[in-house]
Design an enzyme around this catalytic site. Structure first.
Site, PDB file in Angstrom:
ATOM      1  N   LYS A  79       6.485   1.998   8.791  1.00 48.87           N
ATOM      2  CA  LYS A  79       5.393   2.001   7.826  1.00 48.87           C
ATOM      3  C   LYS A  79       4.106   2.334   8.561  1.00 48.87           C
ATOM      4  CE  LYS A  79       4.843  -1.317   4.978  1.00 48.87           C
ATOM      5  NZ  LYS A  79       4.581  -0.321   3.902  1.00 48.87           N
ATOM      6  N   THR A 135       0.838  -1.195   0.000  1.00 44.38           N
ATOM      7  CA  THR A 135       0.000   0.000   0.000  1.00 44.38           C
ATOM      8  C   THR A 135       0.877   1.250   0.000  1.00 44.38           C
ATOM      9  OG1 THR A 135      -1.709  -1.180   1.227  1.00 44.38           O
ATOM     10  CG2 THR A 135      -1.801   1.229   1.280  1.00 44.38           C
ATOM     11  N   GLY A 136       0.422   2.285  -0.713  1.00 41.06           N
ATOM     12  CA  GLY A 136       1.173   3.528  -0.763  1.00 41.06           C
ATOM     13  C   GLY A 136       1.487   3.927  -2.188  1.00 41.06           C
ATOM     14  N   SER A 137       2.140   5.062  -2.363  1.00 38.00           N
ATOM     15  CA  SER A 137       2.358   5.619  -3.700  1.00 38.00           C
ATOM     16  C   SER A 137       3.275   4.759  -4.563  1.00 38.00           C
ATOM     17  CB  SER A 137       2.915   7.041  -3.590  1.00 38.00           C
ATOM     18  OG  SER A 137       4.115   7.058  -2.831  1.00 38.00           O
ATOM     19  N   THR A 138       4.375   4.256  -3.998  1.00 41.58           N
ATOM     20  CA  THR A 138       5.289   3.417  -4.781  1.00 41.58           C
ATOM     21  C   THR A 138       4.675   2.054  -5.044  1.00 41.58           C
ATOM     22  OG1 THR A 138       7.124   4.550  -3.681  1.00 41.58           O
ATOM     23  CG2 THR A 138       7.667   2.609  -4.972  1.00 41.58           C
ATOM     24  N   ASP A 162       6.342  -3.886  -0.986  1.00 40.71           N
ATOM     25  CA  ASP A 162       5.669  -2.840  -0.223  1.00 40.71           C
ATOM     26  C   ASP A 162       6.565  -1.614  -0.121  1.00 40.71           C
ATOM     27  OD1 ASP A 162       3.621  -1.705   1.257  1.00 40.71           O
ATOM     28  OD2 ASP A 162       3.428  -3.426   2.608  1.00 40.71           O
ATOM     29  N   GLY A 163       5.981  -0.490   0.200  1.00 40.36           N
ATOM     30  CA  GLY A 163       6.734   0.743   0.378  1.00 40.36           C
ATOM     31  C   GLY A 163       7.108   0.950   1.830  1.00 40.36           C
ATOM     32  N   ALA A 164       7.597   2.143   2.157  1.00 40.37           N
ATOM     33  CA  ALA A 164       7.957   2.479   3.536  1.00 40.37           C
ATOM     34  C   ALA A 164       7.945   3.988   3.702  1.00 40.37           C
ATOM     35  CB  ALA A 164       9.331   1.920   3.884  1.00 40.37           C
ATOM     36  N   GLU A 194      -0.498  -4.978   6.251  1.00 38.24           N
ATOM     37  CA  GLU A 194       0.780  -5.046   5.539  1.00 38.24           C
ATOM     38  C   GLU A 194       1.737  -6.002   6.243  1.00 38.24           C
ATOM     39  OE1 GLU A 194       1.511  -0.780   3.440  1.00 38.24           O
ATOM     40  OE2 GLU A 194       1.356  -0.731   5.623  1.00 38.24           O
TER      41      GLU A 194
END
Length: 226
Positions: free
Chosen positions: A97, A28-31, A83-85, A106
């Protein structure tokens, strides 16, 4: 080159790690959102059989938009989770996160994957964990007051996360509240356990079990490993 360009570089590089027949954890997130888009494109163009397990309602909706078949942890194990961070400590690869309030789901997916790969641009790298972001803590609503007290006794400055476009607290996909705690992190592994031992805490946003970090830089994508 903008941060968005760097994130896209990382997403394109990460998609190369996916093989036919894999089950992928969708972060989840922009990246992570860019990764989901690129994965959907590759599945369509190469006619791959790949399944996704989303870590949030947002990830689920994106996967459906890009026609990635979805399954659950009840049915399959995860080959690789991407996943992003919010921030990554360079020397340890420990993460914070949960800026999006989805860290519980996540962590369930990421920690149960055979490999956990983190996707960030270089702005997310820090010398010391907690340098830029507080630790998000998902809390059962009826326990918020006692959890804040316990976190304060541990030396933290704890505040309830409030919604940007609603009155009152942010509510997670699980129906819980988020407490953001600012505190010194000397031993991330121990602190991750200690926070989770507070009655009423569901999960916190310290992630210490990371296999690899792909970092988008102006010179290209570099890989960090423990």
């Amino acid at each position: 080159m903008s941060n968005e360009d760097l994130k896209l570089k990382v997403a394109k590089e990460a998609v190369k790690l996916v093989k036919d027949g894999m089950v992928i954890g969708l972060g989840t997130g922009s990246t992570a959102a860019l990764f989901i888009r690129e994965l959907g494109n590759r599945i369509r163009e190469e006619e791959l059989t790949v399944f996704g397990i989303p870590t949030s309602f947002e990830a689920k909706m994106l996967a459906m938009q890009y026609e990635i078949p979805l399954v659950t942890l009840d049915e399959y194990d995860v080959d690789i989770a991407f996943d992003g961070a919010d921030e990554v400590e360079e020397t340890t690869l420990f993460l914070i996160k949960g800026g999006g309030g989805c860290h519980t789901q996540e962590k369930i997916v990421d920690y149960n994957a055979n490999e956990f790969v983190v996707l960030v641009d270089e702005s997310k790298l820090v010398k010391k964990l907690g340098e830029k972001f507080p630790i998000p803590v998902e809390v059962i609503p009826s326990a918020y007051r006692v959890v804040i007290r316990a976190l304060s006794e541990m030396g933290g400055e704890a505040v309830i996360r409030l919604g940007d476009r609603k009155r009152g607290p942010v509510i997670t996909d699980n129906g819980n509240m988020i407490i953001d705690v600012f505190m010194n992190i000397d031993d991330a592994i121990e602190l991750e356990k200690e926070i989770n031992n507070i009655p009423g805490v569901v999960e916190n946003g310290i992630f210490t079990k990371v296999d690899k970090v792909l970092v988008g830089t102006k010179k290209g994508v570099k890989t960090l490993k423990k």
